[in-house]
Design a protein around this motif. Sequence first.
Motif, PDB file in Angstrom:
ATOM      1  N   LYS A 207       2.118  33.510 -59.166  1.00 33.59           N
ATOM      2  CA  LYS A 207       1.246  33.296 -60.318  1.00 33.59           C
ATOM      3  C   LYS A 207       1.892  33.871 -61.572  1.00 33.59           C
ATOM      4  O   LYS A 207       2.654  34.840 -61.519  1.00 33.59           O
TER       5      LYS A 207
ATOM      6  N   VAL B 208       2.915  36.417 -54.368  1.00 35.07           N
ATOM      7  CA  VAL B 208       1.917  36.882 -53.395  1.00 35.07           C
ATOM      8  C   VAL B 208       2.432  36.431 -52.038  1.00 35.07           C
ATOM      9  O   VAL B 208       2.475  35.233 -51.740  1.00 35.07           O
ATOM     10  N   ARG B 209       2.854  37.392 -51.227  1.00 30.21           N
ATOM     11  CA  ARG B 209       3.523  37.084 -49.970  1.00 30.21           C
ATOM     12  C   ARG B 209       2.681  36.142 -49.101  1.00 30.21           C
ATOM     13  O   ARG B 209       1.497  36.373 -48.870  1.00 30.21           O
ATOM     14  N   GLY B 210       3.324  35.071 -48.654  1.00 31.05           N
ATOM     15  CA  GLY B 210       2.661  34.124 -47.774  1.00 31.05           C
ATOM     16  C   GLY B 210       1.707  33.176 -48.466  1.00 31.05           C
ATOM     17  O   GLY B 210       1.117  32.316 -47.815  1.00 31.05           O
ATOM     18  N   VAL B 211       1.566  33.318 -49.792  1.00 32.88           N
ATOM     19  CA  VAL B 211       0.628  32.466 -50.530  1.00 32.88           C
ATOM     20  C   VAL B 211       1.353  31.657 -51.606  1.00 32.88           C
ATOM     21  O   VAL B 211       1.356  30.434 -51.591  1.00 32.88           O
ATOM     22  N   GLY B 212       1.975  32.334 -52.555  1.00 33.24           N
ATOM     23  CA  GLY B 212       2.653  31.624 -53.639  1.00 33.24           C
ATOM     24  C   GLY B 212       3.012  32.545 -54.772  1.00 33.24           C
ATOM     25  O   GLY B 212       3.354  33.712 -54.561  1.00 33.24           O
TER      26      GLY B 212
ATOM     27  N   VAL C  17      -2.949  31.863 -58.338  1.00 30.47           N
ATOM     28  CA  VAL C  17      -1.825  31.805 -57.418  1.00 30.47           C
ATOM     29  C   VAL C  17      -1.568  30.344 -57.066  1.00 30.47           C
ATOM     30  O   VAL C  17      -2.459  29.650 -56.572  1.00 30.47           O
TER      31      VAL C  17
ATOM     32  N   SER D 185       0.570  27.774 -54.807  1.00 25.76           N
ATOM     33  CA  SER D 185       1.358  27.768 -53.571  1.00 25.76           C
ATOM     34  C   SER D 185       2.687  27.047 -53.779  1.00 25.76           C
ATOM     35  O   SER D 185       2.819  26.189 -54.650  1.00 25.76           O
TER      36      SER D 185
END
Length: 229
Positions: free
Chosen positions: A223, A217-221, A171, A173
């Motif tokens: 991939k 990935v919500r709130g993360v980034g 993942v 960001s």
Amino acid sequence: MAWTHVTLIEDNTEIREFLSASLRRLKYDVTAVGSGAQGLSVAASRPDGVVVLDLGLPDIDGLDVLKMLRAAVQTPVLVATARDDESHIVRALNLGADDYVVKPFSAEQLDARIRAVLRRSGELREETVHSVGGLVIDPRAHTVTHDGVLLEMRPKEFQLLSYLAKHAGRVVSKDELLTKLWPNAYGISEKTIDVHLSWLRRRLGETAAAPYYLHSVRGVGVKLIDPDR
């Protein structure tokens, strides 16, 4: 070693002559022209080096010149502009400018920006070919194929996909993407990443609601994954 070539597109004669002389003292090979049409011709004949593009041109709007450059060559483009409003700069970056500098600026500042964009483009050219599922990303040839079919990519879409492919399965960001792909870019936000991801998904034949290669990935980034694994 050959000097780096700079295609300088600047309509103001005094600025053009000053920058040409300054860049030559800094060991650049400079071709300086005063119109968008001339600049497009020179850039097409000299796809190496870097283009320094003034947006206030007499014959063709600078942003239109940028669009035409991006359709014709992969040469890094550094936009030089007196327009320092955020929306205009963001538009130039979204159209494929690699960086920008706001007038007035020194030759030393321009030199630093040129070196920065050349380092970034050089890093992409030196990377190895990446394969993720049916995708093959070749930074040296600047090509992307999907199951053997060549895909058209805007420069920033290609850079984004290349970076994600280099870190496939991890993942990444949005802050990291902003730092790596838009360094020193004032006014760039996560929304810019979202827009480019949307365009990239369209190229890959998927959507955010129905992801295949690109998974957020919500709130993360985001991939890039091999969907067959």
